[in-house]
Design an enzyme around this catalytic site. Structure first.
Site, PDB file in Angstrom:
ATOM      1  N   SER A 187      -4.835   0.015  13.577  1.00  0.00           N
ATOM      2  CA  SER A 187      -5.276   1.184  14.509  1.00  0.00           C
ATOM      3  C   SER A 187      -6.426   0.395  16.141  1.00  0.00           C
ATOM      4  CB  SER A 187      -7.361   2.155  14.406  1.00  0.00           C
ATOM      5  OG  SER A 187      -7.928   2.632  15.104  1.00  0.00           O
ATOM      6  N   TYR A 199     -15.154   0.425   9.288  1.00  0.00           N
ATOM      7  CA  TYR A 199     -13.854   1.115   9.709  1.00  0.00           C
ATOM      8  C   TYR A 199     -12.534   0.038  10.358  1.00  0.00           C
ATOM      9  CZ  TYR A 199     -10.343   4.040  11.032  1.00  0.00           C
ATOM     10  OH  TYR A 199      -8.371   4.080  10.688  1.00  0.00           O
ATOM     11  N   LYS A 225      -9.846  -2.458   9.442  1.00  0.00           N
ATOM     12  CA  LYS A 225      -8.353  -2.859   9.910  1.00  0.00           C
ATOM     13  C   LYS A 225      -8.389  -4.343   9.927  1.00  0.00           C
ATOM     14  CE  LYS A 225      -6.948   1.564   9.307  1.00  0.00           C
ATOM     15  NZ  LYS A 225      -6.168   1.794   8.093  1.00  0.00           N
TER      16      LYS A 225
HETATM   17  P1  NAD Z   1      -5.979  11.176   6.058  1.00  0.00           P
HETATM   18  O1  NAD Z   1      -7.346  10.657   5.658  1.00  0.00           O
HETATM   19  O2  NAD Z   1      -5.923  12.352   6.225  1.00  0.00           O
HETATM   20  O3  NAD Z   1      -5.317  10.480   4.637  1.00  0.00           O
HETATM   21  C1  NAD Z   1      -5.198   9.067   3.946  1.00  0.00           C
HETATM   22  C2  NAD Z   1      -4.459   9.204   2.470  1.00  0.00           C
HETATM   23  O4  NAD Z   1      -5.199   8.340   1.660  1.00  0.00           O
HETATM   24  C3  NAD Z   1      -5.778  10.453   2.330  1.00  0.00           C
HETATM   25  O5  NAD Z   1      -5.041  11.964   1.382  1.00  0.00           O
HETATM   26  C4  NAD Z   1      -6.271   9.882   0.904  1.00  0.00           C
HETATM   27  O6  NAD Z   1      -6.647  10.822   0.275  1.00  0.00           O
HETATM   28  C5  NAD Z   1      -5.554   9.375   0.854  1.00  0.00           C
HETATM   29  N1  NAD Z   1      -6.041   7.701   0.069  1.00  0.00           N
HETATM   30  C6  NAD Z   1      -7.988   7.279   0.363  1.00  0.00           C
HETATM   31  N2  NAD Z   1      -7.846   6.785  -0.421  1.00  0.00           N
HETATM   32  C7  NAD Z   1      -7.275   5.959  -0.903  1.00  0.00           C
HETATM   33  C8  NAD Z   1      -6.939   5.554  -2.364  1.00  0.00           C
HETATM   34  N3  NAD Z   1      -7.931   4.467  -2.907  1.00  0.00           N
HETATM   35  N4  NAD Z   1      -6.030   6.055  -2.739  1.00  0.00           N
HETATM   36  C9  NAD Z   1      -4.470   6.665  -2.627  1.00  0.00           C
HETATM   37  N5  NAD Z   1      -4.851   7.076  -1.802  1.00  0.00           N
HETATM   38  C10 NAD Z   1      -6.318   7.510  -1.026  1.00  0.00           C
HETATM   39  O7  NAD Z   1      -6.440   9.471   7.439  1.00  0.00           O
HETATM   40  P2  NAD Z   1      -4.804   9.767   8.490  1.00  0.00           P
HETATM   41  O8  NAD Z   1      -5.354  10.019   9.535  1.00  0.00           O
HETATM   42  O9  NAD Z   1      -3.188  10.010   8.042  1.00  0.00           O
HETATM   43  O10 NAD Z   1      -4.676   8.453   8.523  1.00  0.00           O
HETATM   44  C11 NAD Z   1      -3.765   7.572   7.491  1.00  0.00           C
HETATM   45  C12 NAD Z   1      -3.904   5.987   8.186  1.00  0.00           C
HETATM   46  O11 NAD Z   1      -4.198   5.817   9.261  1.00  0.00           O
HETATM   47  C13 NAD Z   1      -5.497   5.532   7.551  1.00  0.00           C
HETATM   48  O12 NAD Z   1      -5.664   3.947   7.024  1.00  0.00           O
HETATM   49  C14 NAD Z   1      -5.571   5.460   8.867  1.00  0.00           C
HETATM   50  O13 NAD Z   1      -7.074   4.123   9.149  1.00  0.00           O
HETATM   51  C15 NAD Z   1      -5.022   4.858   9.794  1.00  0.00           C
HETATM   52  N6  NAD Z   1      -5.226   5.552  11.130  1.00  0.00           N
HETATM   53  C16 NAD Z   1      -5.719   6.838  11.297  1.00  0.00           C
HETATM   54  C17 NAD Z   1      -5.951   7.655  12.790  1.00  0.00           C
HETATM   55  C18 NAD Z   1      -5.779   9.017  12.684  1.00  0.00           C
HETATM   56  O14 NAD Z   1      -7.001   8.874  13.907  1.00  0.00           O
HETATM   57  N7  NAD Z   1      -5.664   9.837  12.628  1.00  0.00           N
HETATM   58  C19 NAD Z   1      -6.082   6.385  13.427  1.00  0.00           C
HETATM   59  C20 NAD Z   1      -5.615   4.744  14.019  1.00  0.00           C
HETATM   60  C21 NAD Z   1      -5.180   4.773  12.552  1.00  0.00           C
END
Ligand code: NAD
Ligand code: UDP
Length: 344
Positions: free
Chosen positions: A132, A156, A160
């Site tokens: 991120s 958080y 990362k």
């Molecule tokens: P999200 O919460 O919608 O998706 C993450 C998924 O991971 C969820 O479905 C959750 O149920 C699942 N999950 C979490 N821990 C788990 C575990 N231990 N075992 C199995 N499943 C698990 O989030 P997103 O927005 O789709 O983000 C996806 C990735 O991108 C994450 O790593 C997040 O940190 C990163 N990210 C997101 C953003 C954003 O703004 N959305 C920005 C930068 C980075």
């Protein structure tokens, strides 16, 4: 069960994972979605089946911290690459529950890497890691290049940074372990069908989902956090990126690794900063809805400006964001207006 071009998506039922599954199918891959649904809704799977057909992907309900489950999926589907999305992502919650964040986010990555290395003697399995822009903290200058200093400011963001360090150390020890670390800027919007999108639990923390809920009158008004930032209109500036562009960036990263290229860390952003007021105006125009807002004090920990230098993604992956702010807002509105209560 062996599938040609199988790609394992941990956290595959989440916001970015579900959109990436669509892009992978379109590109000829077979996504295998692993999720424990701690922050997603099982009903997304039905929507994906409507869009893709029920033979186009597979689903396994499991915890990404469970190494044996991952080994089993890697083996049974003959997976060639893993995209590791699974993580908890709420910054404020991570400040209150740091141990839960480190445990979940870093343990899941360790399990994935250990699972991959346990079968590395037979073949290579490549990794794409969700990092991120938050790893940069408050940057010295914009646009932010990948070589900028890492200054995480909350648990958080630390999960990362630590995740990236774990991957780099594993690469040093095992050059056969190849990975692309993707640092996303601000993903927004939804699939053009309006059938899948972001479904925040409780009150949204992020700007776009909050604006969407104001537009469908689930919330009365938007609080704009600060009007005295050192930006052209005084409100915070971010690099908003259409989630389908981001999804396609993952396909490019998988293609790149399967072509035998070397490990890289790459920003995924548009390279353009937009202010809160610009986003409100664009959303209002795209939706035809009034978005009432009030200025409130700055949010603790916020920064003024953050946007990507996206040139490395262009030169290394051949990826560039294709969709502008108007498409981000139009697609977000189609999803939100068609599904005011999410997947209900
Ligand atoms: P999200 O919460 O919608 O998706 C993450 C998924 O991971 C969820 O479905 C959750 O149920 C699942 N999950 C979490 N821990 C788990 C575990 N231990 N075992 C199995 N499943 C698990 O989030 P997103 O927005 O789709 O983000 C996806 C990735 O991108 C994450 O790593 C997040 O940190 C990163 N990210 C997101 C953003 C954003 O703004 N959305 C920005 C930068 C980075
Ligand atoms: N923001 C806002 N009101 C909100 C949520 C966010 O004014 O209800 C502002 C925030 O101060 C920042 C921008 O919108 O300038 C993007 O915030 P978001 O939380 O979406 O992304 P991040 O700050 O994590 O990059």
């Amino acid at each position: 069960m062996t599938k040609p071009n199988a790609v394992l998506l941990t956290g595959g039922a989440g916001y970015i994972g579900s959109h990436t599954a669509i892009s992978l199918v379109q590109a000829g891959y077979f996504p295998v979605l692993l999720d424990n649904f701690c922050n997603s809704d099982r009903r997304v799977l039905g929507r994906l089946k409507q869009l893709l057909g029920d033979q186009a992907f597979a689903v396994q309900e499991a915890d990404a911290c469970d190494q044996s489950q991952i080994v089993q999926l890697l083996t049974s589907f003959d997976v060639t690459a893993v995209i590791h999305f699974a993580a908890l992502k709420a910054v404020g919650e991570s400040v209150v529950q740091p141990l839960r964040y480190f445990e979940n986010n870093n343990q899941a990555l360790l399990s994935v890497l250990k699972a991959i290395s346990s079968i590395a003697k037979d073949r290579y399995i490549h990794l794409v890691y969700s990092s991120s822009a938050t790893v940069y903290g408050d940057p010295d200058q914009v646009p932010i290049t990948e070589s900028a200093a890492l200054r995480p400011t909350n648990p958080y963001a630390w999960t990362k940074v630590i995740g990236e360090q774990i991957i780099l150390a594993q690469q040093q020890a095992n050059p056969s372990c190849r990975a692309v670390i993707l640092r996303y800027f601000n993903p927004v919007g939804a699939h053009e069908s309006g059938m899948i999108g972001e479904q925040p639990q409780g009150v949204p923390n992020n700007l776009m989902p909050y604006v969407q809920q104001v537009a469908v009158r689930k919330r009365e008004y938007l609080s704009v956090f600060g009007q005295d930032w050192p930006t052209p209109d005084g409100t915070g500036v971010r690099d908003y990126l259409h989630v389908m562009d981001l999804a396609e960036g993952h396909v490019k990263a998988v293609d790149y690794l399967l072509a035998g290229e070397r490990s890289e860390i790459i920003n995924l952003g548009t390279g353009t900063g937009r202010s809160v007021l610009e986003l409100i105006r664009a959303f209002s125009q795209a939706s035809g809805q009034d978005i009432p807002y009030r200025f409130t004090p700055r949010r603790p920990g916020d920064i003024a400006v953050c946007y990507a230098d996206s040139s490395k993604a262009v030169s290394v992956l051949g990826w560039r964001a294709q969709r502008g702010l108007e498409a981000m807002c139009t697609d977000a509105w189609r999803w939100q207006s068609g599904n005011p209560d999410g997947y209900v």
